[in-house]
Design an enzyme around this catalytic site. Structure first.
Site, PDB file in Angstrom:
ATOM      1  N   SER B  45       0.880  -1.163   0.000  1.00 43.14           N
ATOM      2  CA  SER B  45       0.000   0.000   0.000  1.00 43.14           C
ATOM      3  C   SER B  45       0.916   1.210   0.000  1.00 43.14           C
ATOM      4  CB  SER B  45      -0.896  -0.014   1.241  1.00 43.14           C
ATOM      5  OG  SER B  45      -1.835   1.038   1.157  1.00 43.14           O
ATOM      6  N   GLU B  46       0.673   2.158  -0.893  1.00 42.47           N
ATOM      7  CA  GLU B  46       1.673   3.209  -1.103  1.00 42.47           C
ATOM      8  C   GLU B  46       1.826   4.142   0.090  1.00 42.47           C
ATOM      9  OE1 GLU B  46      -1.141   2.934  -2.982  1.00 42.47           O
ATOM     10  OE2 GLU B  46      -1.774   4.889  -3.757  1.00 42.47           O
ATOM     11  N   ASN B  47       0.894   4.072   1.042  1.00 44.26           N
ATOM     12  CA  ASN B  47       1.079   4.870   2.248  1.00 44.26           C
ATOM     13  C   ASN B  47       2.094   4.259   3.216  1.00 44.26           C
ATOM     14  OD1 ASN B  47      -1.014   2.943   2.414  1.00 44.26           O
ATOM     15  ND2 ASN B  47      -1.754   3.826   4.328  1.00 44.26           N
ATOM     16  N   SER B  87       8.533   4.244   0.180  1.00 38.60           N
ATOM     17  CA  SER B  87       7.433   3.612  -0.542  1.00 38.60           C
ATOM     18  C   SER B  87       7.528   3.927  -2.035  1.00 38.60           C
ATOM     19  CB  SER B  87       6.093   4.103   0.021  1.00 38.60           C
ATOM     20  OG  SER B  87       5.027   3.331  -0.472  1.00 38.60           O
TER      21      SER B  87
END
Lengths: 219, 218, 218, 219
Positions: B45-47, B87
């Site tokens: 998840s890019e967070n 990320s």
């Protein structure tokens, strides 16, 4: 010379018109009491640098709701109809930046770099007005470093000196912003004695943190 | 089987053991539902996490472990967390094997528009520009048309997400592979005819060989 | 008191409570010996730690905690460790309050050369170029002359470490402040005369007011 | 599909003439058994990207001693007289890079950036042949990203999947290099089950690690 402060005293340092980096991703990892206190003190004309403006009533969304914000430099406002409405009405200036580029621009500001060269956005509207550099036949955008007057960050744990650690996805932009502002205000969930965080677990070295806020303490 | 389920099932078959995969919010997230538990696929998840899972119990919902939409998630053993610079280093640096994103338009050049409709909707690009620029493979998962209008068109009229040519487009009607020569129709959905797909598509579809039928087994 | 001790004692007085300080290998490292235990000063070693201390016991020497010269060190409670990119983000980004480095030459422009002697010695710049470019304050700690030859000269003949003007030069003979106008002689060592310092210096020394005497108290 | 391998099998993947990033700072954080095995297998014409070449007989110094190296891209060779001697004799090509710039170039390579803009080295010989960019009146060097065929890194702990954590100053360049090479070989002090390293303590995500070497195991 303790860095510990009340939320109220810390927010009093922030003048109207200041540029604030605020950590968090859709509210996760955004310092909650600092947001409420900005609203309570009714700051004006703020410029906010943050990944997003969350949703109305959540995190940075509270600042938008209260009309404190003049400009946002951010990657995404799709989840906040109020931000979009104000932008379309011309009451809020929104500068949209690809998320990875925003992260690198903040990091560059904090790391003393002038900027980075990224392939992201080449040939799109994100490249408008940007210089490009060609290396080995590939085109990169010159994305300039960005800094702020204040960084408002959330952390899981701080020690007395300001060494910070974060928890899971609430880390996000917080450690980057801790590098890139003149005054860094951290709101941890807990404050522990020096030595309680092992050296390798410190994500933000204490030298970057200027103030550590505790909720409800009367300084 | 509704449109979204068809798309998600077909996309799931593109993911291989060992892949690091990012799923966009919305339809793409459904893809994970159609993978076996021991798929050997890691989701980023890019967070800031690799190893995200569905929330195991609603009672565990909190604010320290969320997806890119801010919704509570869980994590598998061996998950790792990191900041936004790391990320996107993973995303931009070619470490992400596959990204699955939604789309507004894909054109004959294989270029994607998926982040704004000028004058109507300006959500911002979020991580989409980095994902489409940096992932090793970009799969667009979207409905074939929007309110009857073609989304697979000759030339994107909306602002591009990236100049990079995407690798695959999966809709409820077809699987299409953008190539240097143009859009190749690889597969069509069961019970559809090639003519039906062509009729729903503005772009020219190339058929160097007869299209197969989309396999929707899980 | 030998030359190095004089220099280290005087440099120590430049460091303030709360400072983050980097000490170069060699003479600068001696500075830490002349600070009280409760100085409130943090030392960074550019190989990746803030909070370095002397090795508390020779039996603790290992390879996981070393200084930039590869020698075993210790750490104080509250120390933090990080990678080389973070270490130089701190140095280059203006987070380092003071760096104390050795010097081969300093000139009237306040520019420093300290990393190579062409044809003779090419150790490499290591972290010196970043330190001199990025630290808020750069203090050069060096002997006033080398084998009788002046090191504080009109114009550096050796390759520069940075075009940045250093903030202070401390030798066993004098304390000199580079300014826009030139090198200002601030202090001279006890028992020396101004003429003796001038004689050992090729560069012109400015004296807008009479130089003081170096305070070498600990 | 386990990533665990013997040191011997991992080093056999490396052909003569390869470009290797090797972690470590004066030997601390340099993978010891991988160094010895490179020497034992007698690789030739290697290009090494590393902070330094340590000392003769130590860490990367062993590769210099054994004459395996054609070129070094590094920040410092002052502690290795043999490196200097070979350079002066024209038998070893040495490219000196400021340490912070080396770190950023490696990170940029791993992060998909074309490079960074740094003030370090402006006006010095380190700027020779480099492009410059002016931003708000300040000059920056364009320092290009760098990558390698292999990264040989040391870690304190790996789990079965390759999640890595490091200890104190032996971290240094290791996590940066793990991002920037086609094949990443990690030599941890210990290998633990998945789940033994908490998510926030992972400094190098497992997806970056291709092989985990154990000493003495017969594969």
């Amino acid at each position: 010379m303790s860095k510990v402060s009340t939320v109220e005293a810390a927010v009093q340092k922030i003048p109207d018109g200041a540029t604030l980096m605020i950590g968090g991703f859709m509210g996760a990892g955004t310092p909650p009491n600092l947001m409420d206190e900005l609203v309570r003190q009714g700051k004006k004309d703020l410029t906010i640098i943050a990944n997003d403006t969350a949703r109305p009533g959540t995190g940075i969304g509270k600042l938008i709701d209260a009309g404190l914000v003049k400009k946002v430099i951010t990657s995404h406002i799709g989840t906040n109809a109020q931000t979009q409405k104000l932008m379309i009405a011309g009451e809020l200036d929104v500068d949209l930046v690809p998320q990875g580029t925003l992260a690198e621009r903040i990091r560059a500001g904090g790391a003393g770099l002038g900027g980075v060269l990224t392939p992201t956005g080449v040939g799109t509207t994100a490249a408008d007005g940007k210089h490009t550099v060609e290396i080995d036949g590939r085109i990169f955008l010159v994305e300039q470093a960005i800094k702020a007057d204040f960084a408002l960050i959330a952390a899981r744990t701080s020690d007395y000196s300001g060494n910070l650690r974060y928890l899971l996805t609430s880390r996000n932009f917080n450690p980057l912003m801790a590098l890139a502002a003149d005054l860094v205000i951290a709101e941890p969930d807990e404050i522990v004695p020096i030595g309680c965080i092992e050296p390798d677990a410190v994500a933000t070295p204490h030298v970057l943190v200027d103030m550590i806020v505790v909720k409800g303490a009367d300084a | 089987m509704n449109e979204k389920e068809i798309i998600a099932r077909r996309v799931a078959q593109e993911l291989k053991h060992g892949d690091l995969v990012n799923l966009g919010i919305g339809l793409p997230t459904m893809v994970a539902s159609y993978l076996p538990a021991d798929s050997g696929i890691s989701f980023q998840s890019e967070n800031g996490i690799i190893g995200m899972s569905a929330l195991p119990d609603p009672a565990l919902a909190g604010t320290n472990l969320t997806d890119a939409g801010g919704m509570p998630i869980g994590a598998f053993p061996g998950a790792c967390a990191f900041d936004s610079a790391m990320s996107f280093a993973l995303i931009r640096g070619g470490h992400l094997d596959v990204t699955v994103l939604g789309g507004l338009q894909v054109d004959e050049g294989g270029q994607l528009a998926n982040w704004m409709v000028p004058g109507k909707m300006v959500p911002g690009m979020g991580g989409a520009m980095d994902l489409v620029t940096g992932a090793k493979r970009v799969i667009v998962a979207m409905t074939h048309t929007a309110k009857g209008a073609a989304k697979i068109i000759k030339k994107c009229t909306l602002p591009l997400t990236s100049v990079r040519r995407v690798d695959l487009v999966v809709t409820e009607m077809a699987v299409i592979k953008p190539t240097e020569e143009g859009l190749v129709l690889l597969e069509i959905a069961p019970a559809l005819t090639v003519d039906q797909v062509i009729a729903a598509t503005e772009a020219t579809l190339l058929m160097p060989k007869a299209p197969g039928v989309m396999n929707l087994a899980v």
